[in-house]
Design an enzyme around this catalytic site. Structure first.
Site, PDB file in Angstrom:
ATOM      1  N   ASP A   1     -46.020 -25.951  22.538  1.00 34.65           N
ATOM      2  CA  ASP A   1     -47.088 -25.758  23.414  1.00 34.65           C
ATOM      3  C   ASP A   1     -48.424 -25.924  22.822  1.00 34.65           C
ATOM      4  O   ASP A   1     -48.789 -25.395  21.392  1.00 34.65           O
ATOM      5  CB  ASP A   1     -47.617 -24.170  23.891  1.00 34.65           C
ATOM      6  CG  ASP A   1     -45.654 -24.130  24.079  1.00 34.65           C
ATOM      7  OD1 ASP A   1     -46.171 -24.897  25.284  1.00 34.65           O
ATOM      8  OD2 ASP A   1     -45.432 -23.218  24.463  1.00 34.65           O
TER       9      ASP A   1
ATOM     10  N   ASP B   1     -53.676 -18.046  18.141  1.00 33.87           N
ATOM     11  CA  ASP B   1     -52.353 -18.495  17.488  1.00 33.87           C
ATOM     12  C   ASP B   1     -51.875 -19.179  16.005  1.00 33.87           C
ATOM     13  O   ASP B   1     -51.593 -19.111  14.820  1.00 33.87           O
ATOM     14  CB  ASP B   1     -51.861 -19.779  18.030  1.00 33.87           C
ATOM     15  CG  ASP B   1     -51.387 -19.333  19.415  1.00 33.87           C
ATOM     16  OD1 ASP B   1     -50.572 -18.023  19.623  1.00 33.87           O
ATOM     17  OD2 ASP B   1     -51.558 -19.981  20.562  1.00 33.87           O
TER      18      ASP B   1
ATOM     19  N   GLU C   1     -44.179 -21.562  14.523  1.00 32.59           N
ATOM     20  CA  GLU C   1     -44.095 -22.938  16.167  1.00 32.59           C
ATOM     21  C   GLU C   1     -45.005 -23.728  16.308  1.00 32.59           C
ATOM     22  O   GLU C   1     -45.943 -24.567  17.236  1.00 32.59           O
ATOM     23  CB  GLU C   1     -44.009 -21.905  17.466  1.00 32.59           C
ATOM     24  CG  GLU C   1     -43.680 -22.480  18.735  1.00 32.59           C
ATOM     25  CD  GLU C   1     -44.222 -22.589  19.255  1.00 32.59           C
ATOM     26  OE1 GLU C   1     -44.532 -23.731  20.381  1.00 32.59           O
ATOM     27  OE2 GLU C   1     -46.276 -21.698  18.885  1.00 32.59           O
ATOM     28  N   GLU C   2     -46.868 -23.237  15.272  1.00 28.74           N
ATOM     29  CA  GLU C   2     -47.401 -23.578  15.773  1.00 28.74           C
ATOM     30  C   GLU C   2     -47.394 -24.841  14.571  1.00 28.74           C
ATOM     31  O   GLU C   2     -49.350 -25.939  14.715  1.00 28.74           O
ATOM     32  CB  GLU C   2     -48.865 -22.969  14.964  1.00 28.74           C
ATOM     33  CG  GLU C   2     -48.515 -21.810  16.102  1.00 28.74           C
ATOM     34  CD  GLU C   2     -48.567 -21.932  18.001  1.00 28.74           C
ATOM     35  OE1 GLU C   2     -49.411 -22.673  17.619  1.00 28.74           O
ATOM     36  OE2 GLU C   2     -47.676 -20.202  18.363  1.00 28.74           O
TER      37      GLU C   2
ATOM     38  N   ASP D   1     -42.384 -17.615  15.564  1.00 25.67           N
ATOM     39  CA  ASP D   1     -43.704 -17.675  15.893  1.00 25.67           C
ATOM     40  C   ASP D   1     -45.195 -16.855  16.093  1.00 25.67           C
ATOM     41  O   ASP D   1     -44.666 -15.726  15.968  1.00 25.67           O
ATOM     42  CB  ASP D   1     -42.633 -17.292  17.969  1.00 25.67           C
ATOM     43  CG  ASP D   1     -44.255 -17.811  18.517  1.00 25.67           C
ATOM     44  OD1 ASP D   1     -44.825 -18.306  18.331  1.00 25.67           O
ATOM     45  OD2 ASP D   1     -43.458 -17.921  19.967  1.00 25.67           O
TER      46      ASP D   1
ATOM     47  N   LEU E   1     -47.782 -15.638  17.305  1.00 25.26           N
ATOM     48  CA  LEU E   1     -48.240 -14.599  18.330  1.00 25.26           C
ATOM     49  C   LEU E   1     -47.859 -15.111  20.009  1.00 25.26           C
ATOM     50  O   LEU E   1     -48.720 -16.229  20.477  1.00 25.26           O
ATOM     51  CB  LEU E   1     -49.663 -14.958  18.070  1.00 25.26           C
ATOM     52  CG  LEU E   1     -50.426 -14.243  19.618  1.00 25.26           C
ATOM     53  CD1 LEU E   1     -50.092 -12.255  18.451  1.00 25.26           C
ATOM     54  CD2 LEU E   1     -52.144 -14.250  18.924  1.00 25.26           C
ATOM     55  N   ASP E   2     -46.615 -14.833  19.831  1.00 28.62           N
ATOM     56  CA  ASP E   2     -46.005 -14.871  21.314  1.00 28.62           C
ATOM     57  C   ASP E   2     -46.652 -14.473  22.824  1.00 28.62           C
ATOM     58  O   ASP E   2     -47.445 -13.699  22.687  1.00 28.62           O
ATOM     59  CB  ASP E   2     -45.015 -14.675  21.391  1.00 28.62           C
ATOM     60  CG  ASP E   2     -44.098 -15.063  22.343  1.00 28.62           C
ATOM     61  OD1 ASP E   2     -43.793 -16.326  22.582  1.00 28.62           O
ATOM     62  OD2 ASP E   2     -42.994 -14.044  23.502  1.00 28.62           O
TER      63      ASP E   2
ATOM     64  N   GLU F   1     -38.006 -18.100  18.539  1.00 28.13           N
ATOM     65  CA  GLU F   1     -37.549 -17.644  19.030  1.00 28.13           C
ATOM     66  C   GLU F   1     -36.114 -16.876  19.638  1.00 28.13           C
ATOM     67  O   GLU F   1     -35.714 -15.582  19.909  1.00 28.13           O
ATOM     68  CB  GLU F   1     -38.834 -17.465  20.995  1.00 28.13           C
ATOM     69  CG  GLU F   1     -39.524 -17.464  20.664  1.00 28.13           C
ATOM     70  CD  GLU F   1     -40.653 -18.774  21.829  1.00 28.13           C
ATOM     71  OE1 GLU F   1     -41.795 -18.138  21.800  1.00 28.13           O
ATOM     72  OE2 GLU F   1     -39.661 -19.788  22.148  1.00 28.13           O
TER      73      GLU F   1
END
Length: 418
Positions: A135, A141, A164-165, A183, A185-186, A355
């Site tokens: 994303d 994030d 995830e970043e 992750d 800051l989901d 996640e």
């Protein structure tokens, strides 16, 4: 790399000027004003930094209930059990306790950022970039990612962090015993609307048999461990309260942040996902489903049939289900963990590594299940860092009934992002 100290100043400013220069270089204001979280010491045990002597006396019946249920171990006269106390009393070894201390410190900083009236200033002044596998991250994030990376470095206990970043894992320490996937800051797309967000962590042992490999290769392979090898998992919910929910393989326990002391206090010991109850005279938990109903016509036949059936109370549970959907994974899962039912994303959308695995471990330790609609999540072997899949989390009865419909994974994606 973003200078998080520079950013921290920007969110603490009490000034109301509209000049960007002044907003990014303000006079610091502590938030919340009662307590300044101390920076965690590097390579030292956290027990020296408790604030028990500042704790108020518990008087409410609900607080006494939590205290009485929390443990049979004597933790002192305060009536409180902190996260560090709880983990240090045989629920984790010393190295894991120290790592958890640095993780919870990072999450306190993120909670402050998320709640700050100045986070929009940074959102408007930092670029957002992303790869095709990820994303596109929001600026917060990225800041959260830097805060977590800094805390993991300071712990001295982490060999590699996969986020995830980031496109690739970050190798931190050759001798660190743990691997952390996260992750940071989901649900960050919801921040401007003050909808709950969260952080997710999975912790593995470093695979020492890979130490001879090149750094890039061993970083990736350490990060691609199956979920059934998790040592611990955590999520932190940033909402009306900041709640840290964790398991180290001996049950699932939730701790609520006390802003007056900076401690996470045990408030939900030994969480068990409520079973479905058919007794009409009782408060019926578990008859809740959570997913985006607007995508109904894109769902496969099996999923549509399952939802139609439980809505009408014609499934294995003879009560009509209600829908509750926040569109924030941590928030939807937290509600499911406490109230029962099932939360779902039937698309290949959520990340297995960052996640699905951590949350499934937490669910299983609370008596629930995590599934991709066909198989147990924790039994799946990741093949790439940002691998996506459908995710279904909930009570065993709900997951089993869902899987009995067969075709529940949505393979059609018309291009929507949420």
């Amino acid at each position: 790399m973003i200078n998080t100290n520079h950013y921290q100043l920007s969110i603490q400013s009490p000034t109301t000027t509209t000049t960007t220069t002044k907003l990014l270089n303000p006079t610091p204001l502590l938030f919340p004003p009662k307590f300044q979280y101390p920076s965690p010491p590097i390579h030292q045990k956290p027990f020296l930094y408790h604030h028990h002597h500042h704790l108020p006396t518990m008087t409410s019946s609900s607080s006494l209930l939590f205290a009485s249920k929390s443990t049979t171990t004597d933790y002192g006269d305060e009536g409180f059990v902190t996260l560090m106390d709880f983990m240090g009393k045989g629920n984790a070894n010393d190295e894991l306790v120290l790592l958890l201390y640095h993780i919870q410190y990072a999450c306190k900083r993120i909670a402050t950022i998320v709640a700050s009236p100045f986070n929009s200033v940074v959102s408007n002044n930092l670029p957002a970039v992303g790869s095709s596998d990820r994303d596109v991250p929001k600026p917060l994030d990225i800041v959260s990612n830097e805060i977590i990376l800094s805390s993991l470095r300071n712990s001295g206990k982490v060999a590699v962090m996969a986020s995830e970043e980031d496109d690739a894992p970050v190798w931190i320490n050759d001798t660190g015993p743990y691997v952390v996937v996260t992750d940071p800051l989901d649900g960050s797309r919801n921040i401007d609307a003050s909808i709950p967000t969260g952080s997710i962590f999975g912790i593995y042992n470093r695979l020492i048999e890979l130490d001879h490999l090149p750094v890039e290769e061993k970083a990736i392979l350490n990060s691609l461990q199956a979920g059934n090898k998790l040592v611990a998992a955590i999520y932190v919910l940033y909402s009306s309260a900041t709640i840290l929910c964790a398991t180290s393989g001996s049950g699932t326990h939730a701790f609520t942040l006390d802003h007056s002391t900076g401690d996470f206090i045990l408030t939900h010991p030994n969480i068990q996902i409520p079973p479905r109850v058919t007794d009409a005279s009782s408060v019926i938990p578990g008859q809740i489903y959570s997913l985006n109903d607007a995508r109904y016509f894109d769902w496969p036949e099996g999923l549509r049939k399952y939802i139609d059936t439980i809505r009408q109370g014609k499934g294995e549970f003879p009560k009509k289900y209600s829908a509750r959907y926040i569109c924030s994974l941590v928030a939807d899962f937290h509600r499911t963990l406490l109230y029962g039912g099932i939360t779902m994303n039937p698309r290949d959308h959520l990340r297995l590594v960052y996640e699905a695995n951590p949350l499934s471990f937490i669910a299983e330790q609370a008596g629930g299940k995590g599934s991709n609609g066909k198989s147990r999540i924790l039994s799946l072997q990741p093949v790439k860092l940002h691998q996506r899949l459908p995710l279904f989390l909930g009570s065993p009865a709900d997951i089993d009934e869902l899987e009995s419909y067969g075709d529940v994974q949505q393979k059609v994606n018309p291009g929507y992002e949420v």
